[in-house]
Design a protein around this motif. Structure first.
Motif, short mmCIF file in Angstrom:
data_model
loop_
_atom_site.label_atom_id
_atom_site.label_comp_id
_atom_site.label_asym_id
_atom_site.label_seq_id
_atom_site.Cartn_x
_atom_site.Cartn_y
_atom_site.Cartn_z
N TRP A 270 -8.46 -57.01 41.48
CA TRP A 270 -8.44 -55.56 41.34
C TRP A 270 -7.60 -54.90 42.44
CZ3 TRP A 270 -9.45 -53.43 37.01
CH2 TRP A 270 -10.37 -53.99 36.13
N GLN A 271 -7.59 -55.49 43.62
CA GLN A 271 -6.75 -54.94 44.68
C GLN A 271 -5.27 -55.05 44.33
OE1 GLN A 271 -7.91 -56.93 48.30
NE2 GLN A 271 -9.74 -55.68 48.59
N LYS A 272 -4.88 -56.17 43.69
CA LYS A 272 -3.49 -56.33 43.28
C LYS A 272 -3.12 -55.34 42.19
CE LYS A 272 -2.38 -61.10 44.52
NZ LYS A 272 -1.01 -60.86 45.01
N ILE A 273 -4.06 -55.02 41.32
CA ILE A 273 -3.79 -54.01 40.29
C ILE A 273 -3.63 -52.63 40.93
CG2 ILE A 273 -4.82 -52.74 38.35
CD1 ILE A 273 -5.93 -55.31 37.31
N ALA A 274 -4.48 -52.34 41.90
CA ALA A 274 -4.49 -51.01 42.50
C ALA A 274 -3.37 -50.80 43.51
CB ALA A 274 -5.84 -50.75 43.17
N LEU A 275 -2.82 -51.88 44.10
CA LEU A 275 -1.84 -51.73 45.17
C LEU A 275 -0.61 -50.92 44.76
CD1 LEU A 275 -0.89 -52.43 48.05
CD2 LEU A 275 0.11 -54.53 47.12
N PRO A 276 0.06 -51.22 43.64
CA PRO A 276 1.21 -50.39 43.26
C PRO A 276 0.83 -48.94 43.01
CG PRO A 276 1.26 -52.48 42.07
CD PRO A 276 -0.08 -52.39 42.73
N LEU A 277 -0.35 -48.70 42.43
CA LEU A 277 -0.79 -47.33 42.20
C LEU A 277 -1.03 -46.61 43.53
CD1 LEU A 277 -3.29 -47.93 39.26
CD2 LEU A 277 -0.94 -47.10 39.12
N THR A 278 -1.60 -47.32 44.49
CA THR A 278 -1.80 -46.73 45.81
C THR A 278 -0.46 -46.41 46.47
OG1 THR A 278 -3.85 -47.98 46.07
CG2 THR A 278 -2.88 -47.06 48.06
N ALA A 279 0.53 -47.30 46.28
CA ALA A 279 1.87 -47.04 46.84
C ALA A 279 2.47 -45.79 46.22
CB ALA A 279 2.77 -48.25 46.60
#
Length: 356
Positions: A270-279
């Motif tokens: 889930w962190q890998k999914i969220a990382l680009p969105l957070t960027a």
């Protein structure tokens, strides 16, 4: 996208690239210094350089929220310093239009990061870890032929693939008689090696020659060995941090199915999914910080840039603490992973409301 949109997007891309180069150089230098301490007979300077280059995309992915935050602040603060944003506003550009001009590159960046994570950074990271481990152990013969081979007298053991970069799969065992006849053949879909060098084979098909008759049996599990322990087999203990999204998803499903500890892998998924969105959210957060509509002198430009960068990085580090702390108290990984994005977007909305 008109000429003004393209101009703003180009300024963002240019400064994202500049910050990426600077931060990559700094962290790669630190990584080289750390790796040089591990040089030995089979692991030389050329291997270190290759390892650093292969892991650079993954290292950049870990830093990308900070990179785009600083790059966006730098780009917009420069436009503001040169009074270009004031000129845009004086020409009638509404605040919503300016926000859209920044949001479109941010969205494209998010899509690009998903592609890089799946097809560039993770595969190169796994290749780097594999080749580093092989070079340090000096057992490059393990990769000759199709898969990994082990020979013990008349017993031959072959692991064809590593599913998701972690799970031994397509496993073949052959036992021959002194005269060359095949006595026993075992095929297993997957296996789990243990530290005592015993392997738990799963979904096993076994063919045994008994009195000139080939007997076939099927088993759900079969314990056998000794073969490699995880420490002895250099390509097995690959860190899950370098796995692709699809690989992590399959790995989590496998851990669930085999009743193993899956929490860490699911959290990372889930962190890998969220990382680009957070960027992408970080780009939007940096917009009101870097595009303050007040005129600035050169001294104010530097101080405001430093304050904005410090606030943004501090906010990002706070989110990392929330990620770690929330997982310890049992909050679902998906909620923990997307909390940074939601908080960044909330802060962005508040800052934009103050720009009106």
């Amino acid at each position: 996208m008109n000429r003004l949109d393209r101009y703003i997007a180009w300024q963002l891309v240019k400064d994202w690239t500049l910050v990426w180069i600077v931060m990559s150089a700094i962290f790669s230098l630190l990584a080289i210094v750390d790796e040089l301490e591990r040089i030995q007979n089979h692991y030389q300077t050329a291997d270190v350089v290759q390892y650093i280059l292969y892991t650079l995309p993954q290292r950049s992915m870990d830093l990308v929220p900070v990179i785009v935050l600083l790059g966006t602040i730098l780009a917009l603060a420069r436009l503001n310093k040169n009074s270009e944003i004031i000129a845009m506003r004086a020409a009638g550009m509404p605040l919503t239009y300016f926000f859209r001009a920044v949001a479109v590159p941010a969205l494209l960046l998010v899509l690009l990061l998903y592609g890089v994570s799946e097809y560039v950074s993770a595969p190169l990271y796994q290749k780097a870890e594999t080749e580093k481990s092989l070079a340090r152990t000096g057992r490059t013969n393990l990769l000759r032929g199709k898969g990994l081979w082990s020979v013990n007298n008349l017993h031959f053991f072959n692991v064809r693939t590593l599913r998701h970069g972690k799970i031994p799969s397509d496993i073949y065992l052959f036992q021959f008689a002194p005269d060359g006849r095949l006595l026993n053949f075992i095929y297993a879909e997957t296996a789990e090696p243990s530290k005592d060098r015993e392997w738990e084979l799963r979904d096993v098909t076994q063919k045994t020659l008994e009195d000139s008759t080939l007997k076939t049996t099927f088993r759900k599990e079969l314990a056998t060995g000794p073969f490699w322990s995880p420490e002895e087999l250099p390509v097995l203990p690959l860190p899950i941090t370098g796995m692709t999204l699809t690989g992590l998803y399959g790995y989590v499903e496998y851990l669930h199915a085999t009743n193993q500890n899956w929490q860490r892998a699911e959290q990372l998924f889930w962190q890998k999914i969220a990382l680009p969105l957070t960027a992408g959210a970080m780009v939007l957060l940096a917009t009101p910080i870097g595009a303050s509509l007040r005129s600035q002198r050169s001294t104010a430009f530097g101080s405001n840039l430093a304050i904005g960068a410090g606030l943004g990085i501090g906010f990002y580090l706070l989110i990392q603490i929330i990620n770690t702390g929330s997982s310890l108290v049992g909050i679902p990984p998906a909620i923990v992973a997307f909390t940074p994005t939601i908080l960044v977007l909330a802060a962005t909305g508040w800052l934009f409301s103050r720009m009106r």
